[in-house]
Design a protein around this motif. Structure first.
Motif, PDB file in Angstrom:
ATOM      1  N   LYS A   1       0.815  -1.288   0.375  1.00 22.71           N
ATOM      2  CA  LYS A   1      -0.052  -0.075  -0.149  1.00 22.71           C
ATOM      3  C   LYS A   1       0.801   1.129  -0.043  1.00 22.71           C
ATOM      4  O   LYS A   1       0.361   2.215  -0.405  1.00 22.71           O
ATOM      5  CB  LYS A   1      -0.849  -0.070   1.248  1.00 22.71           C
ATOM      6  CG  LYS A   1      -1.947  -1.192   1.218  1.00 22.71           C
ATOM      7  CD  LYS A   1      -2.845  -0.718   2.466  1.00 22.71           C
ATOM      8  CE  LYS A   1      -3.828  -2.225   2.225  1.00 22.71           C
ATOM      9  NZ  LYS A   1      -4.672  -2.219   3.553  1.00 22.71           N
TER      10      LYS A   1
ATOM     11  N   ASN B   1      -1.399  -6.670  -9.163  1.00 21.55           N
ATOM     12  CA  ASN B   1      -2.559  -6.735  -8.512  1.00 21.55           C
ATOM     13  C   ASN B   1      -3.270  -8.018  -9.161  1.00 21.55           C
ATOM     14  O   ASN B   1      -4.413  -7.754  -9.465  1.00 21.55           O
ATOM     15  CB  ASN B   1      -3.284  -5.583  -8.474  1.00 21.55           C
ATOM     16  CG  ASN B   1      -4.578  -5.502  -7.570  1.00 21.55           C
ATOM     17  OD1 ASN B   1      -4.925  -6.381  -6.797  1.00 21.55           O
ATOM     18  ND2 ASN B   1      -5.510  -4.448  -7.628  1.00 21.55           N
TER      19      ASN B   1
ATOM     20  N   LYS C   1      -6.887 -11.004  -6.869  1.00 20.29           N
ATOM     21  CA  LYS C   1      -8.219 -10.242  -6.307  1.00 20.29           C
ATOM     22  C   LYS C   1      -8.800 -10.636  -4.784  1.00 20.29           C
ATOM     23  O   LYS C   1      -9.388  -9.826  -4.545  1.00 20.29           O
ATOM     24  CB  LYS C   1      -9.439 -10.479  -7.346  1.00 20.29           C
ATOM     25  CG  LYS C   1      -9.047  -9.994  -8.964  1.00 20.29           C
ATOM     26  CD  LYS C   1      -8.600  -8.633  -8.722  1.00 20.29           C
ATOM     27  CE  LYS C   1      -8.325  -8.123 -10.265  1.00 20.29           C
ATOM     28  NZ  LYS C   1      -7.489  -7.186 -10.447  1.00 20.29           N
TER      29      LYS C   1
ATOM     30  N   ILE D   1      -7.010  -5.743  -2.558  1.00 17.75           N
ATOM     31  CA  ILE D   1      -6.186  -4.678  -2.582  1.00 17.75           C
ATOM     32  C   ILE D   1      -6.902  -3.777  -3.513  1.00 17.75           C
ATOM     33  O   ILE D   1      -6.927  -4.235  -4.825  1.00 17.75           O
ATOM     34  CB  ILE D   1      -4.737  -5.275  -2.931  1.00 17.75           C
ATOM     35  CG1 ILE D   1      -4.425  -6.024  -1.721  1.00 17.75           C
ATOM     36  CG2 ILE D   1      -3.995  -3.971  -3.167  1.00 17.75           C
ATOM     37  CD1 ILE D   1      -2.873  -6.727  -2.010  1.00 17.75           C
TER      38      ILE D   1
ATOM     39  N   SER E   1      -5.881  -1.057  -5.138  1.00 22.46           N
ATOM     40  CA  SER E   1      -4.740  -1.018  -6.564  1.00 22.46           C
ATOM     41  C   SER E   1      -3.390  -1.160  -6.160  1.00 22.46           C
ATOM     42  O   SER E   1      -3.015  -1.455  -4.918  1.00 22.46           O
ATOM     43  CB  SER E   1      -4.913   0.808  -6.785  1.00 22.46           C
ATOM     44  OG  SER E   1      -4.345   1.403  -5.562  1.00 22.46           O
ATOM     45  N   SER E   2      -2.629  -1.273  -7.271  1.00 22.86           N
ATOM     46  CA  SER E   2      -1.448  -1.772  -7.137  1.00 22.86           C
ATOM     47  C   SER E   2      -0.343  -0.597  -7.704  1.00 22.86           C
ATOM     48  O   SER E   2      -0.900   0.021  -8.729  1.00 22.86           O
ATOM     49  CB  SER E   2      -0.979  -2.996  -7.658  1.00 22.86           C
ATOM     50  OG  SER E   2      -1.205  -3.123  -8.911  1.00 22.86           O
TER      51      SER E   2
END
Length: 201
Positions: A68, A91, A94, A98, A100-101
């Protein structure tokens, strides 16, 4: 408290340096060091063990909150480093929820030592890239990285390249940690450093 230095956050960047997971050329080199010079193994993929190393590191990166915090991932354009970068920081999973990456960018300056190969676009028929050239490339890369707006960046590259990136700062850090900081990277080893622009202090 053993704090030696105090710097304002705006003059610092946190860099996470990661060597790719075990790849086919690493296994071949255990039997024959000359395998590292083989054009057939130059863009070697990860082994099954390398994929497992990546999966294990991904779990640590997610559970520690590092995923993050990282704003940008810079990787070598070779297959083993891209597989590592996407496996650790991408990412794809799923189920981890998370949102976003970080962006992942492949740069030539982060690639492995250049070898003689007609398929290598940085190929030079007369010589293999020297230690000095790798050091200069590391310096060029660190200058580029410093100009980036991101404050926390991951770099996925190759052992010798990562070492030379650290050598750029070796003379500027405490001698008691220089050896530990600049030692050889293991496959899928992650080291974190903080770099400071002392001109802003």
């Amino acid at each position: 408290m053993d704090a030696r230095f105090l710097y304002p956050l705006e003059s610092c960047k946190i860099i996470h340096l990661l060597r790719h997971g075990q790849a086919m050329h690493n296994v071949a080199a255990e039997k024959d060091r000359n395998a590292l010079l083989s054009p057939h193994l130059f863009d070697a993929p990860l082994t099954d063990h390398g994929h497992q190393q990546v999966e294990n590191l991904r779990e640590r990166v997610v559970s520690s909150g590092l995923l993050k915090r990282v704003e940008l991932v810079v990787t070598s354009p070779l297959l083993r480093t891209m597989q590592t970068a996407v496996g650790v920081f991408g990412n794809e999973d799923k189920q981890q929820n998370i949102p976003s990456s970080p962006s992942i960018v492949a740069l030539e300056v982060a690639r492995d030592r250049n070898i003689e190969s007609e398929e290598d676009n940085l190929w030079r028929p007369d010589v293999r890239e020297s230690e000095e050239e790798i050091f200069a490339r590391g310096l060029e890369f660190m200058k580029w990285l410093w100009k980036r707006p991101e404050k926390e960046v991951a770099v996925v590259s190759h052992g010798i390249v990562l070492q030379h990136m650290l050598y750029v700062f070796a003379n500027d850090c405490d001698k008691t940690i220089t050896h530990e900081l600049c030692k050889r990277f293991a496959n899928c080893e992650l080291r974190t450093v903080v770099i400071v622009d002392k001109g802003l202090v």
